[in-house]
Design a protein around this motif. Structure first.
Motif, PDB file in Angstrom:
ATOM      1  N   ILE A  36       0.926  -1.279   0.031  1.00 21.79           N
ATOM      2  CA  ILE A  36       0.186  -0.034   0.092  1.00 21.79           C
ATOM      3  C   ILE A  36       0.872   1.122   0.034  1.00 21.79           C
ATOM      4  N   ALA A  37       1.978   1.239   0.868  1.00 23.29           N
ATOM      5  CA  ALA A  37       2.711   2.359   0.759  1.00 23.29           C
ATOM      6  C   ALA A  37       3.425   2.628  -0.524  1.00 23.29           C
ATOM      7  N   VAL A  38       3.827   1.708  -1.389  1.00 18.70           N
ATOM      8  CA  VAL A  38       4.560   1.433  -2.675  1.00 18.70           C
ATOM      9  C   VAL A  38       3.466   2.319  -3.503  1.00 18.70           C
ATOM     10  N   ALA A  39       2.325   1.699  -3.541  1.00 21.24           N
ATOM     11  CA  ALA A  39       1.305   2.339  -4.295  1.00 21.24           C
ATOM     12  C   ALA A  39       0.822   3.744  -4.184  1.00 21.24           C
ATOM     13  N   ALA A  40       0.954   4.272  -2.751  1.00 21.09           N
ATOM     14  CA  ALA A  40       0.644   5.482  -2.169  1.00 21.09           C
ATOM     15  C   ALA A  40       1.661   6.450  -2.747  1.00 21.09           C
ATOM     16  N   ASP A  41       2.861   5.977  -3.090  1.00 25.23           N
ATOM     17  CA  ASP A  41       4.078   6.509  -3.413  1.00 25.23           C
ATOM     18  C   ASP A  41       4.176   7.142  -4.644  1.00 25.23           C
ATOM     19  N   ARG A  42       3.403   6.563  -5.678  1.00 26.48           N
ATOM     20  CA  ARG A  42       3.014   6.470  -7.117  1.00 26.48           C
ATOM     21  C   ARG A  42       2.413   8.031  -7.272  1.00 26.48           C
ATOM     22  N   ILE A  43       3.139   9.009  -7.880  1.00 25.92           N
ATOM     23  CA  ILE A  43       2.487  10.266  -8.256  1.00 25.92           C
ATOM     24  C   ILE A  43       1.732  10.363  -9.572  1.00 25.92           C
ATOM     25  N   TYR A  44       0.601  10.523  -9.479  1.00 25.58           N
ATOM     26  CA  TYR A  44      -0.274  10.510 -10.656  1.00 25.58           C
ATOM     27  C   TYR A  44      -0.460  11.863 -11.346  1.00 25.58           C
ATOM     28  N   THR A  45       0.410  12.316 -12.332  1.00 25.74           N
ATOM     29  CA  THR A  45       0.490  13.509 -12.844  1.00 25.74           C
ATOM     30  C   THR A  45      -0.395  13.819 -13.947  1.00 25.74           C
ATOM     31  N   LEU A  46      -0.860  12.663 -14.552  1.00 28.15           N
ATOM     32  CA  LEU A  46      -1.808  12.766 -15.956  1.00 28.15           C
ATOM     33  C   LEU A  46      -3.073  11.424 -15.603  1.00 28.15           C
ATOM     34  N   PRO A  47      -3.909  11.607 -14.867  1.00 24.51           N
ATOM     35  CA  PRO A  47      -5.063  10.569 -14.533  1.00 24.51           C
ATOM     36  C   PRO A  47      -5.365   9.936 -16.014  1.00 24.51           C
ATOM     37  N   ASP A  48      -5.749  10.815 -16.859  1.00 28.25           N
ATOM     38  CA  ASP A  48      -6.226  10.031 -18.198  1.00 28.25           C
ATOM     39  C   ASP A  48      -5.402  10.460 -19.306  1.00 28.25           C
ATOM     40  N   PRO A  49      -4.464   9.545 -19.688  1.00 34.29           N
ATOM     41  CA  PRO A  49      -3.501   9.851 -20.758  1.00 34.29           C
ATOM     42  C   PRO A  49      -3.874   9.529 -22.098  1.00 34.29           C
ATOM     43  N   ALA A  50      -5.238   9.346 -22.229  1.00 34.74           N
ATOM     44  CA  ALA A  50      -5.776   8.781 -23.638  1.00 34.74           C
ATOM     45  C   ALA A  50      -5.493   9.573 -24.779  1.00 34.74           C
ATOM     46  N   ALA A  51      -5.268  10.894 -24.822  1.00 33.08           N
ATOM     47  CA  ALA A  51      -4.886  11.882 -25.849  1.00 33.08           C
ATOM     48  C   ALA A  51      -3.323  11.723 -26.055  1.00 33.08           C
ATOM     49  N   GLU A  52      -2.626  11.630 -24.793  1.00 32.53           N
ATOM     50  CA  GLU A  52      -1.244  11.421 -24.973  1.00 32.53           C
ATOM     51  C   GLU A  52      -0.855   9.833 -25.566  1.00 32.53           C
ATOM     52  N   LEU A  53      -1.577   8.951 -25.093  1.00 31.70           N
ATOM     53  CA  LEU A  53      -1.196   7.572 -25.860  1.00 31.70           C
ATOM     54  C   LEU A  53      -1.636   7.592 -27.324  1.00 31.70           C
ATOM     55  N   LYS A  54      -2.505   8.094 -27.645  1.00 29.03           N
ATOM     56  CA  LYS A  54      -3.074   8.295 -28.968  1.00 29.03           C
ATOM     57  C   LYS A  54      -1.743   9.190 -29.965  1.00 29.03           C
ATOM     58  N   ARG A  55      -1.177  10.069 -29.361  1.00 31.18           N
ATOM     59  CA  ARG A  55      -0.366  10.861 -29.834  1.00 31.18           C
ATOM     60  C   ARG A  55       1.049   9.887 -29.961  1.00 31.18           C
ATOM     61  N   LEU A  56       1.275   9.136 -29.040  1.00 33.30           N
ATOM     62  CA  LEU A  56       2.356   8.016 -29.213  1.00 33.30           C
ATOM     63  C   LEU A  56       2.194   6.914 -30.248  1.00 33.30           C
TER      64      LEU A  56
END
Length: 181
Positions: free
Chosen positions: A20-40
């Protein structure tokens, strides 16, 4: 026997708390990256959710729900999930990287940085654009195959290392073995 049960329960509790601590350490800077994935992956018809070990998205040319045997055409991941210790001058630089199944980068997108010189180092589109088409086998050496930026050497060096190290780690774990040789 009771002591062994208590010890086992304690180990399980500590392990769960650690996860849980490891998962909590993950920083979510882009909750929905759909547009970025489509760019890639502009040719992708569908993307998997962020999952797996290491954490990644899979890009598909055909929707795997309609065609379960559809192979992925690429993988996308954040460098911060793979090399969280790699920091620029001021902190981690969140880079979303796309890679095809042959180990060629389809693109890099800077999704977050807090660098004081980010506006002329990692934020301009030309920084990310220089990685498109690079192979996991390229050296990713600043001043050689990665453009150096005066007054931002720590930031540029960190970002280049993060891309190099994370792409090689993903390739080793997720690409076909003949690609990684």
């Amino acid at each position: 026997m009771k002591h062994l049960q208590n010890a086992a329960a304690l180990v399980l509790t500590l392990g769960a708390a650690g996860a849980i601590a490891v998962a909590a350490d993950r920083i979510y800077t882009l909750p929905d990256p759909a547009a970025e994935l489509k760019r890639l992956f502009p040719a992708a018809a569908a993307f998997s959710p962020l999952a797996g070990e290491p954490l990644h998205f899979k890009a598909y040319a055909a929707d795997p729900k309609a065609n379960p045997s559809a192979p992925p055409i690429g993988i996308a991941f954040w460098t911060t999930d793979l090399v969280p210790q790699e920091h620029g001058y001021h902190g981690p630089i969140h880079l979303l990287v796309g890679m095809d199944m042959t180990g060629i980068l389809t693109g890099v997108i800077v999704t977050y940085d807090s660098e004081p010189y980010g506006y002329f180092s990692v934020q301009p589109p030309k920084f990310a654009a220089q990685f498109k088409g690079k192979s996991i086998r390229d050296p990713f050496r600043v001043g050689s195959d990665v453009d150096a930026v005066s007054r931002a050497s720590i930031t540029i060096g960190s970002a280049a290392r993060a891309i190099r190290d994370s792409t090689r780690a993903v390739a080793k774990q997720l690409l076909p073995s003949e690609v990684v040789k």
